[in-house]
Design an enzyme around this catalytic site. Structure first.
Site, PDB file in Angstrom:
ATOM      1  N   GLU A 147      73.757 -34.833   3.938  1.00  0.00           N
ATOM      2  CA  GLU A 147      74.847 -34.916   2.945  1.00  0.00           C
ATOM      3  C   GLU A 147      74.823 -33.645   2.104  1.00  0.00           C
ATOM      4  OE1 GLU A 147      73.916 -38.431   0.623  1.00  0.00           O
ATOM      5  OE2 GLU A 147      72.182 -37.503  -0.318  1.00  0.00           O
ATOM      6  N   ASP A 189      74.273 -33.918  -8.883  1.00  0.00           N
ATOM      7  CA  ASP A 189      75.160 -33.315  -7.879  1.00  0.00           C
ATOM      8  C   ASP A 189      75.996 -32.168  -8.473  1.00  0.00           C
ATOM      9  OD1 ASP A 189      74.323 -35.540  -6.296  1.00  0.00           O
ATOM     10  OD2 ASP A 189      76.011 -36.733  -7.026  1.00  0.00           O
TER      11      ASP A 189
HETATM   12  O1  FUB Z   1      75.500 -39.080  -6.410  1.00  0.00           O
HETATM   13  C1  FUB Z   1      75.646 -39.991  -5.339  1.00  0.00           C
HETATM   14  C2  FUB Z   1      75.163 -39.382  -4.074  1.00  0.00           C
HETATM   15  O2  FUB Z   1      73.789 -39.050  -4.173  1.00  0.00           O
HETATM   16  C3  FUB Z   1      75.811 -38.083  -3.695  1.00  0.00           C
HETATM   17  O3  FUB Z   1      77.124 -38.201  -3.247  1.00  0.00           O
HETATM   18  C4  FUB Z   1      74.823 -37.608  -2.694  1.00  0.00           C
HETATM   19  O4  FUB Z   1      74.969 -36.281  -2.316  1.00  0.00           O
HETATM   20  C5  FUB Z   1      73.526 -37.885  -3.410  1.00  0.00           C
HETATM   21  O5  FUB Z   1      73.189 -36.849  -4.305  1.00  0.00           O
END
Ligand code: FUB
Length: 336
Positions: free
Chosen positions: A237, A29
């Protein structure tokens, strides 16, 4: 704080075939920003916490953040060590997921999601006089915050906006009615608008939202809002916002279809019109990115699971991002 010089395995010469930026720990991320003339990277710090894998992402049980930096995307990476840890965040209980950082008036702010003591994802903020931290967390999470994946975009006039949200394990669907629905986890029915990321202007102190969060609308080419069943294009997301030639670019992961897609608009609030895919699916379930400019060139930071082969033990990478003359972005296949 001890600085560790990590080996940069990056090869930017073969566009799209980047190597992991660091291999001494798992990182994901990556949110990259140009601060003080250098690239600072704010990633998640993946660990194997021994938590069983499930659809809500419980196995992403991270408990601290490291900040990384590079002079340029092709330079060696410096690991500045632990910048914030779970035990120093009074309101949080677990799962330090994807963070972001922003600067205002010489102070650096780290925005991060975590589950509170009741298991509800909230967004916290921590501050530091240095981009690499260490960061000191506020005692409470940001008032009115929920869900995951904060992104802060600072507009040219100095106003900053917080974007956030993530469905499934990110709990955005639980907030359909405006309050946390402990049992309602369904997505909107087919034919209904998809769940949308949220955006709110930040206070001048950067620590609270100055207004109630609004929906980030993504429209198709005919001006129609993207629908719940449109898994190839709807928001899931990993919101990220940047500006290019006066336009606002809202980019995000489509989650279960694994693309990084983007939409453009004329206001930081949107609406944004869907444009296409920036990054095709990478190895591993998740796809999460950021976009940064240095010396007139643009770069995409992202992750995959090249080192571990396990979806919760990721490694960050970087590759060049190219615009066409009309402002559209060339789609990147990380493996070609
Ligand atoms: O790293 C945990 C979660 O996985 C993140 O918050 C999301 O965007 C995904 O990458």
């Amino acid at each position: 704080m001890k600085k560790i010089l990590a080996l940069s395995l990056l090869s930017l010469t073969a566009l799209g075939q980047s190597k992991p930026l660091v291999s001494h720990m798992f990182t994901a991320d990556p949110s990259a920003h140009l601060f003080q003339g250098k690239i600072y990277i704010y990633p998640s710090h993946d660990i194997d916490a021994g938590v069983k894998e499930d659809d809500l992402g419980s196995h992403f049980a991270m408990n601290d953040y490291h900040v990384l930096s590079q002079k340029t995307p092709a330079s060696p990476v410096v690991d500045h060590g632990v910048a914030l840890k779970l035990e120093d965040v009074a309101w949080a209980s677990k799962m330090l997921w994807a963070p972001d950082a922003a600067e205002s008036k010489g102070t650096y702010y780290l925005y991060f999601p975590a589950k509170d003591k009741e298991g509800i994802f909230r967004i916290g903020v921590a501050s530091s006089s240095k981009p690499e931290g260490p960061f000191k967390a506020e005692k409470e999470y940001m008032k009115g915050s929920f869900s995951i994946d904060p992104c802060v975009f600072k507009d040219k006039d100095g106003t900053s906006y917080l974007y956030f949200g993530g469905i499934w394990g990110g709990q955005l669907q639980r907030w359909k009615s405006g309050t946390y629905g402990a049992t309602d986890e369904s997505q909107p029915a087919n034919g209904q608008p998809a769940l949308m990321a949220k955006v709110a202007r930040l206070d001048a102190n950067m620590k609270q939202m100055a207004e109630a969060p609004r929906n980030v609308q993504i429209l198709d080419a005919n001006g129609k809002i993207l629908l719940s069943e449109d898994h190839d294009r709807r928001f899931f997301e990993a919101a990220f916002v940047h500006q290019y030639q006066g336009k606002y670019y809202f980019s995000y992961s489509t989650g279960d279809t694994h693309n990084i897609a983007y939409a453009t608009g004329t206001s930081p609030y949107g609406p944004f019109t869907y444009q296409g895919v920036i990054l095709k699916p990478v190895k591993g379930w998740t796809n999460h990115h950021s976009i940064v400019e240095q010396n007139g060139k643009w770069y995409l930071y992202y992750h995959d699971v090249e080192i571990s082969g396990k979806t919760h033990l990721r490694n960050i990478k970087v590759t060049e991002l190219k615009y066409r003359p009309d402002g559209s972005i060339e789609t990147i296949d990380a493996y070609k």
